[in-house]
Design a protein around this motif. Structure first.
Motif, PDB file in Angstrom:
ATOM      1  N   ILE A  82      32.510  36.952  -4.687  1.00 33.15           N
ATOM      2  CA  ILE A  82      33.398  37.833  -5.461  1.00 33.15           C
ATOM      3  C   ILE A  82      32.639  39.050  -5.975  1.00 33.15           C
ATOM      4  CG2 ILE A  82      34.793  37.981  -7.573  1.00 33.15           C
ATOM      5  CD1 ILE A  82      35.502  35.029  -7.155  1.00 33.15           C
ATOM      6  N   LEU A  83      31.400  38.819  -6.381  1.00 28.77           N
ATOM      7  CA  LEU A  83      30.576  39.909  -6.889  1.00 28.77           C
ATOM      8  C   LEU A  83      30.073  40.808  -5.766  1.00 28.77           C
ATOM      9  CD1 LEU A  83      28.996  41.183  -9.298  1.00 28.77           C
ATOM     10  CD2 LEU A  83      27.180  39.520  -8.839  1.00 28.77           C
ATOM     11  N   GLY A  84      29.692  40.205  -4.653  1.00 28.45           N
ATOM     12  CA  GLY A  84      29.017  40.957  -3.613  1.00 28.45           C
ATOM     13  C   GLY A  84      29.924  41.752  -2.701  1.00 28.45           C
ATOM     14  N   ILE A  85      31.085  41.204  -2.364  1.00 27.57           N
ATOM     15  CA  ILE A  85      31.939  41.876  -1.384  1.00 27.57           C
ATOM     16  C   ILE A  85      32.296  43.299  -1.801  1.00 27.57           C
ATOM     17  CG2 ILE A  85      34.251  41.825  -0.362  1.00 27.57           C
ATOM     18  CD1 ILE A  85      33.922  38.787  -0.095  1.00 27.57           C
ATOM     19  N   PRO A  86      32.696  43.536  -3.070  1.00 29.70           N
ATOM     20  CA  PRO A  86      33.034  44.927  -3.434  1.00 29.70           C
ATOM     21  C   PRO A  86      31.850  45.772  -3.903  1.00 29.70           C
ATOM     22  CG  PRO A  86      33.607  43.477  -5.237  1.00 29.70           C
ATOM     23  CD  PRO A  86      33.063  42.600  -4.140  1.00 29.70           C
ATOM     24  N   LEU A  95      24.108  48.832  -8.904  1.00 28.14           N
ATOM     25  CA  LEU A  95      24.219  47.391  -8.680  1.00 28.14           C
ATOM     26  C   LEU A  95      23.744  46.623  -9.907  1.00 28.14           C
ATOM     27  CD1 LEU A  95      24.835  45.042  -6.779  1.00 28.14           C
ATOM     28  CD2 LEU A  95      22.502  45.218  -5.902  1.00 28.14           C
ATOM     29  N   ALA A  96      22.691  47.095 -10.559  1.00 30.76           N
ATOM     30  CA  ALA A  96      22.181  46.443 -11.772  1.00 30.76           C
ATOM     31  C   ALA A  96      23.251  46.412 -12.855  1.00 30.76           C
ATOM     32  CB  ALA A  96      20.933  47.168 -12.268  1.00 30.76           C
ATOM     33  N   ILE A  97      23.967  47.519 -13.028  1.00 22.67           N
ATOM     34  CA  ILE A  97      25.014  47.585 -14.054  1.00 22.67           C
ATOM     35  C   ILE A  97      26.121  46.588 -13.747  1.00 22.67           C
ATOM     36  CG2 ILE A  97      26.822  49.058 -15.022  1.00 22.67           C
ATOM     37  CD1 ILE A  97      24.870  51.429 -14.595  1.00 22.67           C
ATOM     38  N   VAL A  98      26.510  46.513 -12.485  1.00 26.74           N
ATOM     39  CA  VAL A  98      27.596  45.604 -12.103  1.00 26.74           C
ATOM     40  C   VAL A  98      27.196  44.147 -12.325  1.00 26.74           C
ATOM     41  CG1 VAL A  98      28.925  44.735 -10.144  1.00 26.74           C
ATOM     42  CG2 VAL A  98      28.650  47.195 -10.470  1.00 26.74           C
ATOM     43  N   THR A  99      25.979  43.785 -11.940  1.00 22.02           N
ATOM     44  CA  THR A  99      25.571  42.379 -12.055  1.00 22.02           C
ATOM     45  C   THR A  99      25.402  41.944 -13.505  1.00 22.02           C
ATOM     46  OG1 THR A  99      23.261  43.085 -11.721  1.00 22.02           O
ATOM     47  CG2 THR A  99      24.470  42.306  -9.784  1.00 22.02           C
ATOM     48  N   LYS A 205      22.278  45.577  13.393  1.00 23.13           N
ATOM     49  CA  LYS A 205      22.434  44.495  12.422  1.00 23.13           C
ATOM     50  C   LYS A 205      23.485  44.865  11.372  1.00 23.13           C
ATOM     51  CE  LYS A 205      19.001  42.080  14.171  1.00 23.13           C
ATOM     52  NZ  LYS A 205      19.215  40.775  14.859  1.00 23.13           N
ATOM     53  N   ASN A 206      24.241  43.861  10.951  1.00 20.86           N
ATOM     54  CA  ASN A 206      25.236  44.066   9.903  1.00 20.86           C
ATOM     55  C   ASN A 206      24.547  43.906   8.547  1.00 20.86           C
ATOM     56  OD1 ASN A 206      27.370  43.937   8.046  1.00 20.86           O
ATOM     57  ND2 ASN A 206      28.741  42.969   9.529  1.00 20.86           N
ATOM     58  N   VAL A 207      24.055  44.994   7.999  1.00 22.04           N
ATOM     59  CA  VAL A 207      23.290  44.973   6.759  1.00 22.04           C
ATOM     60  C   VAL A 207      24.121  44.405   5.615  1.00 22.04           C
ATOM     61  CG1 VAL A 207      22.199  46.440   5.016  1.00 22.04           C
ATOM     62  CG2 VAL A 207      21.752  46.833   7.443  1.00 22.04           C
ATOM     63  N   TYR A 208      25.373  44.801   5.560  1.00 18.98           N
ATOM     64  CA  TYR A 208      26.273  44.345   4.496  1.00 18.98           C
ATOM     65  C   TYR A 208      26.382  42.822   4.491  1.00 18.98           C
ATOM     66  CZ  TYR A 208      30.707  44.002   1.913  1.00 18.98           C
ATOM     67  OH  TYR A 208      31.699  43.681   1.011  1.00 18.98           O
ATOM     68  N   LEU A 209      26.544  42.207   5.657  1.00 17.00           N
ATOM     69  CA  LEU A 209      26.673  40.753   5.759  1.00 17.00           C
ATOM     70  C   LEU A 209      25.367  40.063   5.370  1.00 17.00           C
ATOM     71  CD1 LEU A 209      28.399  38.328   6.540  1.00 17.00           C
ATOM     72  CD2 LEU A 209      27.639  38.626   8.907  1.00 17.00           C
ATOM     73  N   TYR A 210      24.246  40.606   5.777  1.00 13.77           N
ATOM     74  CA  TYR A 210      22.955  40.025   5.411  1.00 13.77           C
ATOM     75  C   TYR A 210      22.748  40.062   3.903  1.00 13.77           C
ATOM     76  CZ  TYR A 210      20.963  39.355  10.079  1.00 13.77           C
ATOM     77  OH  TYR A 210      20.691  38.899  11.351  1.00 13.77           O
ATOM     78  N   LYS A 211      23.147  41.144   3.256  1.00 12.50           N
ATOM     79  CA  LYS A 211      23.005  41.251   1.812  1.00 12.50           C
ATOM     80  C   LYS A 211      23.853  40.198   1.100  1.00 12.50           C
ATOM     81  CE  LYS A 211      21.767  46.105   1.058  1.00 12.50           C
ATOM     82  NZ  LYS A 211      22.203  47.359   0.393  1.00 12.50           N
ATOM     83  N   ILE A 212      25.066  39.988   1.587  1.00 11.94           N
ATOM     84  CA  ILE A 212      25.931  38.966   0.988  1.00 11.94           C
ATOM     85  C   ILE A 212      25.307  37.586   1.148  1.00 11.94           C
ATOM     86  CG2 ILE A 212      28.161  37.788   1.228  1.00 11.94           C
ATOM     87  CD1 ILE A 212      29.441  40.465   1.761  1.00 11.94           C
TER      88      ILE A 212
END
Length: 329
Positions: A82-86, A95-99, A205-212
Motif C-alpha cells: 500500500i505504501l510502495g505502489i503509489p 520518500l522519507a516524508i511519506v514513510t 529491468k523493471n526497477v519499480y517492481l524490484y523496489k517494491i
C-alpha cells in the motif's frame, strides 16, 4: 574494581538482551531498504508495530502462535504494498516524508481509544495476554531463574533466556537470508538500482517492481523484529514511534550500511554504549547536577551528537565500504 565489574555485567546483559536482538533484526530490514536499495525509509518502526500487533491481536482473539506470526508478516507485507505502489517513484527526501507519515498513521491508529477493545489504545496490550503459548514452547523450565556468570534471567517467562535464544536465532537467520539474497542475481540488480537506476532500467529491468520487492522484504524482516520486541515487553504504540526508527538508523550507520553484519554490530555497540554511559554518569556525576530522570535524556543527547559526527566523518560505519554507500537514491 566493583565499577569495572558493573560495566562488564551491564555490557554483557546488553548483548544478551532480546531487545538488542529485536533492534538488530529491524535494522537488518532497514538495511535492505536503505543500505542495499537506497530507499530512505523513515518508517521502519511502523513495520515493527504491525508485526507486534498482528501477533498479539491474533493470539488474544484465540488464534495460535503460528497464525499470529503469519498475520503479523502479512500485515507488514500489505502495508509495504500500500505504501510502495503509489510512492516508490519518489526519491530521497520525498520518500522519507511519506514513510515517516505512514508510520505515524499506524502509531496514532494503534493508540486510538475507540479501538481499545482490539489494540488496547494508548495503554497497549500487555505481554501476559499473548505470550503464554510462546512460553509453553520453551524447552526450559517454565518458572524459576537460571544464572550464567553474573547474568540471571528467568528460564522462559518474560525477558528470558528462551526469548533471547529465539531472538538471536531469528537475527542470525535474517542475516543469512540477506547474505544469500544479495549474492544472487536479484541482489545484484538491487545494488545496481541503488547505484544508478536509469542504467538498470536501460537493461530492461523493471526497477519499480524490484523496489517494491525490496520494500516488502525489509518490512517483513522489520515485523519479525517487532514480534521479538513485543514478546519481551508489551505492544504499546508509543514504544515503537519515530524515535525507534532514528535509533535503528543509528545502529545501522554505526555498524555499516550495505553490510550483512553491520546492523548486528551496530546494535551491540549502541546498547553497550547506552548502558555504559548511564553507569558512568551514575557513578561519577553527583545527583545534584544530574538526577536519575535526566540521565536517559542526557544519553540520547550524546547519541544524537555521536550520530552527527558519524555521518560527517565516517558515513560508511565500522564495517561499511564508502564506495557502496548512497544517501540520496
Amino acid at each position: 574494581m566493583n565499577f569495572l565489574f558493573t560495566l562488564f555485567q551491564d555490557g554483557g546483559a546488553a548483548i544478551i538482551s532480546a531487545t538488542t536482538a529485536a533492534f538488530a533484526i529491524a535494522a537488518i530490514g532497514l538495511n535492505v531498504h536503505f543500505g542495499y536499495t537506497g530507499l530512505v525509509n523513515i518508517g521502519q518502526a511502523g513495520f515493527m508495530l504491525l508485526g507486534a500487533y498482528g501477533l498479539a491481536i491474533t493470539i488474544e482473539f484465540g488464534g495460535p502462535l503460528w497464525l499470529g506470526v503469519i498475520v503479523g508478516l502479512a500485515a507488514a507485507a500489505l502495508f509495504a504494498l500500500i505504501l510502495g505502489i503509489p510512492t516508490l517513484r519518489l526519491r530521497g527526501d520525498y520518500l522519507a516524508i511519506v514513510t515517516i507519515a505512514a508510520a505515524e498513521i499506524i502509531r496514532i491508529v494503534g493508540g486510538d481509544q475507540s479501538l481499545a477493545p482490539v489494540t488496547g489504545g494508548v495503554a497497549g496490550i500487555a505481554g501476559s495476554r499473548y505470550s503464554g503459548e510462546f512460553i509453553a514452547l520453551s524447552p526450559f523450565p517454565k518458572s524459576g531463574l537460571f544464572t550464567i556468570g553474573p547474568w540471571t534471567y528467568p528460564y522462559s517467562a518474560g525477558n528470558s533466556w528462551w526469548l533471547s535464544l529465539v531472538g538471536w536465532a531469528v537475527a542470525a537467520l535474517c542475516a543469512l537470508v540477506v547474505f544469500l539474497l544479495f549474492r544472487s542475481p536479484w541482489g545484484r540488480t538491487i545494488r545496481g538500482i541503488r547505484e544508478d537506476e536509469d542504467a538498470v532500467r536501460s537493461l530492461g529491468k523493471n526497477v519499480y517492481l524490484y523496489k517494491i520487492q525490496s520494500l516488502v522484504l525489509g518490512g517483513v524482516i522489520g515485523a519479525l523484529g517487532g514480534m521479538v520486541f513485543a514478546l519481551g515487553a508489551s505492544v504499546q504504540p508509543d514504544a515503537l514511534g519515530r524515535t525507534t526508527t532514528f535509533l535503528l538508523y543509528t545502529t545501522l550507520l554505526l555498524g555499516g550500511a550495505a553490510t550483512v553484519l553491520g546492523p548486528v554490530l551496530g546494535s551491540f555497540l549502541y546498547f553497550i554504549f547506552v548502558v555504559w554511559l548511564q553507569d558512568v554518569v551514575t557513578q561519577f556525576v553527583p545527583s545534584s547536577i544530574m538526577n536519575q530522570q535526566q540521565i536517559p535524556e542526557f544519553t540520547y543527547i550524546l547519541v544524537g551528537v555521536g550520530l552527527m559526527l558519524l555521518v560527517i566523518f565516517r558515513p560508511q560505519g565500522i564495517l561499511g565500504n564508502k564506495k557502496e554507500l548512497s544517501f540520496g537514491a
